[in-house]
Design an enzyme around this catalytic site. Structure first.
Site, short mmCIF file in Angstrom:
data_model
loop_
_atom_site.label_atom_id
_atom_site.label_comp_id
_atom_site.label_asym_id
_atom_site.label_seq_id
_atom_site.Cartn_x
_atom_site.Cartn_y
_atom_site.Cartn_z
N PHE A 1 7.70 20.43 13.28
CA PHE A 1 7.31 20.51 11.92
C PHE A 1 8.52 20.75 11.62
O PHE A 1 9.45 21.13 11.75
CB PHE A 1 6.41 22.06 12.07
CG PHE A 1 7.05 23.05 11.96
CD1 PHE A 1 7.06 23.15 13.91
CD2 PHE A 1 7.70 23.86 11.37
CE1 PHE A 1 7.93 24.61 13.83
CE2 PHE A 1 8.34 24.89 11.62
CZ PHE A 1 8.60 25.38 13.43
N GLY A 2 8.08 20.82 9.83
CA GLY A 2 9.34 20.94 9.22
C GLY A 2 10.54 19.69 9.25
O GLY A 2 10.31 18.68 9.02
N TYR A 3 11.65 20.39 9.31
CA TYR A 3 13.07 19.59 9.68
C TYR A 3 13.16 18.74 10.95
O TYR A 3 14.39 18.77 10.85
CB TYR A 3 14.60 20.33 8.89
CG TYR A 3 14.86 21.33 7.82
CD1 TYR A 3 14.28 20.45 6.61
CD2 TYR A 3 13.49 22.62 7.79
CE1 TYR A 3 14.14 21.17 5.45
CE2 TYR A 3 13.60 23.76 6.36
CZ TYR A 3 14.67 22.45 5.27
OH TYR A 3 14.49 22.83 3.93
N LYS B 1 2.06 28.35 11.84
CA LYS B 1 0.77 28.04 12.82
C LYS B 1 1.87 27.35 14.31
O LYS B 1 1.90 27.47 15.03
CB LYS B 1 0.23 27.14 13.28
CG LYS B 1 -1.52 28.71 11.87
CD LYS B 1 -2.67 27.44 11.83
CE LYS B 1 -4.09 29.28 12.08
NZ LYS B 1 -3.85 29.48 10.32
N ASP C 1 12.91 35.39 10.92
CA ASP C 1 13.26 33.72 9.55
C ASP C 1 14.03 33.23 10.13
O ASP C 1 14.74 33.01 10.57
CB ASP C 1 13.46 35.04 8.80
CG ASP C 1 13.78 33.50 7.48
OD1 ASP C 1 12.79 34.00 6.68
OD2 ASP C 1 14.88 33.97 6.79
N SER C 2 13.66 31.94 9.51
CA SER C 2 14.61 30.12 10.18
C SER C 2 15.11 29.68 9.54
O SER C 2 14.65 29.67 8.08
CB SER C 2 13.58 29.46 11.66
OG SER C 2 13.59 30.65 12.40
N HIS D 1 17.00 26.82 18.56
CA HIS D 1 17.55 28.44 18.48
C HIS D 1 16.06 29.12 18.23
O HIS D 1 16.44 30.23 18.70
CB HIS D 1 17.52 27.58 16.48
CG HIS D 1 16.32 27.14 15.83
ND1 HIS D 1 15.92 26.17 16.44
CD2 HIS D 1 15.44 27.58 15.02
CE1 HIS D 1 14.93 25.08 15.75
NE2 HIS D 1 14.77 26.12 14.76
N ARG D 2 14.76 28.83 18.26
CA ARG D 2 13.92 29.19 18.25
C ARG D 2 14.05 30.19 19.59
O ARG D 2 13.60 30.92 20.45
CB ARG D 2 11.97 29.34 17.56
CG ARG D 2 11.20 30.52 18.82
CD ARG D 2 9.83 29.86 16.91
NE ARG D 2 10.47 29.62 15.65
CZ ARG D 2 10.43 28.38 15.07
NH1 ARG D 2 10.83 27.40 15.79
NH2 ARG D 2 10.72 28.08 13.06
N LYS E 1 4.78 28.36 14.60
CA LYS E 1 5.95 28.68 15.34
C LYS E 1 5.14 29.50 16.70
O LYS E 1 5.19 30.40 17.53
CB LYS E 1 6.41 30.11 14.37
CG LYS E 1 7.84 29.41 13.43
CD LYS E 1 8.04 30.95 12.22
CE LYS E 1 9.06 30.86 11.34
NZ LYS E 1 9.57 31.76 10.43
P1 ITT Z 1 6.56 32.70 8.18
O1 ITT Z 1 7.74 33.16 7.41
O2 ITT Z 1 5.49 33.53 7.34
O3 ITT Z 1 6.99 33.19 9.87
P2 ITT Z 1 8.04 30.46 6.96
O4 ITT Z 1 7.04 28.67 7.49
O5 ITT Z 1 8.00 31.12 5.69
O6 ITT Z 1 6.42 31.03 8.28
P3 ITT Z 1 10.48 30.49 7.68
O7 ITT Z 1 11.02 30.90 6.11
O8 ITT Z 1 11.27 30.66 8.47
O9 ITT Z 1 9.06 29.84 7.92
O10 ITT Z 1 11.04 28.44 7.83
C1 ITT Z 1 12.37 27.68 7.23
C2 ITT Z 1 11.79 26.39 6.34
O11 ITT Z 1 12.19 26.04 8.25
C3 ITT Z 1 10.09 25.88 6.82
O12 ITT Z 1 10.05 25.22 5.50
C4 ITT Z 1 9.72 26.48 8.42
O13 ITT Z 1 8.94 24.87 7.72
C5 ITT Z 1 11.01 25.60 8.87
N1 ITT Z 1 11.41 25.15 10.53
C6 ITT Z 1 11.36 26.88 10.29
N2 ITT Z 1 12.03 26.52 12.19
C7 ITT Z 1 11.36 25.06 11.84
C8 ITT Z 1 11.93 24.39 13.14
O14 ITT Z 1 11.94 25.22 14.30
N3 ITT Z 1 11.97 22.97 13.11
C9 ITT Z 1 12.10 22.47 12.05
N4 ITT Z 1 11.85 23.39 10.31
C10 ITT Z 1 12.07 24.42 10.67
#
Ligand code: ITT
Length: 187
Positions: free
Chosen positions: A148-150, A10, A69-70, A174-175, A12
């Protein structure tokens, strides 16, 4: 024009819809929460391409669509966690990454955040890829409450993404860069 964005994340969706609203008024993003099986491949490009191919072969999803994919690539760790970023975040998280980096100083803390957007105009066309990267470094400790995330451990130009407003993150991230390339292509 309406485009379907396929993701389970969510955060993203919020970033992409904010960007589209600010930069491409003629494009409407429709979110589809579809959990496609994500292949564990060694390149983020391959993960994005093969995920899009899987979806277009299913032919169950309206087109045009895109997914992305990120991953975070830490230079001193030879690009780890890269395509395994989701698994690593769910297992060792930011604290685990900080521990792995405990003896790294200065330049050794450099990292790249990368997004690969895979866009399919129709089920019959191969995915087109758009890559965006942000250069930064891994902080000594987590900072900031946004994102979120990293985001709390990834610093660009003196601030982590978690310390920035959503607009600032989208400008530098990046996004944001990958998605703006898709918008340029569509224009
Ligand atoms: P979808 O594959 O369903 O799109 P996902 O959360 O699994 O969702 P990714 O595999 O692309 O997405 O993400 C890889 C990891 O990197 C995941 O733990 C994300 O929380 C984190 N991540 C992705 N984009 C990020 C961002 O902009 N900032 C910080 N962490 C990010």
């Amino acid at each position: 024009m309406e485009i379907v964005f396929i993701t389970t994340n969510k955060n993203k969706v919020k970033e992409i819809t904010d960007l589209a609203a600010a930069e491409a008024k003629e494009i409407t993003i429709e979110h589809l929460d579809y959990d496609y099986p994500e292949l564990q491949l060694y390149e983020i490009e391959s993960v994005a391409r093969e995920s899009a191919n899987y979806i277009r072969e299913k032919r169950a999803i309206k087109t045009p669509f895109f997914l992305e994919d990120s991953g975070l690539l830490i230079h001193a760790l030879n690009g780890f966690p890269g395509p395994f970023s989701a698994f690593v975040f769910d297992t060792i998280g930011n604290e685990g990454i900080l521990k792995l980096m405990a003896d790294k100083r200065g330049e050794e803390r450099k990292a790249t955040f990368k997004t690969v957007v895979a866009f399919c105009e129709s089920a019959n066309t191969a995915p087109r890829l758009f890559v965006g990267t942000a250069e930064g470094k891994i902080t000594e400790r987590g900072r900031g409450a946004g994102g979120f995330g990293y985001d709390p451990i990834f610093e660009v130009e003196g601030k982590t993404f978690a310390e920035r407003s959503p607009e600032e993150k989208n400008r530098l991230s990046h996004r944001g860069k990958a998605f703006r390339k898709l918008l340029d292509y569509l224009a």
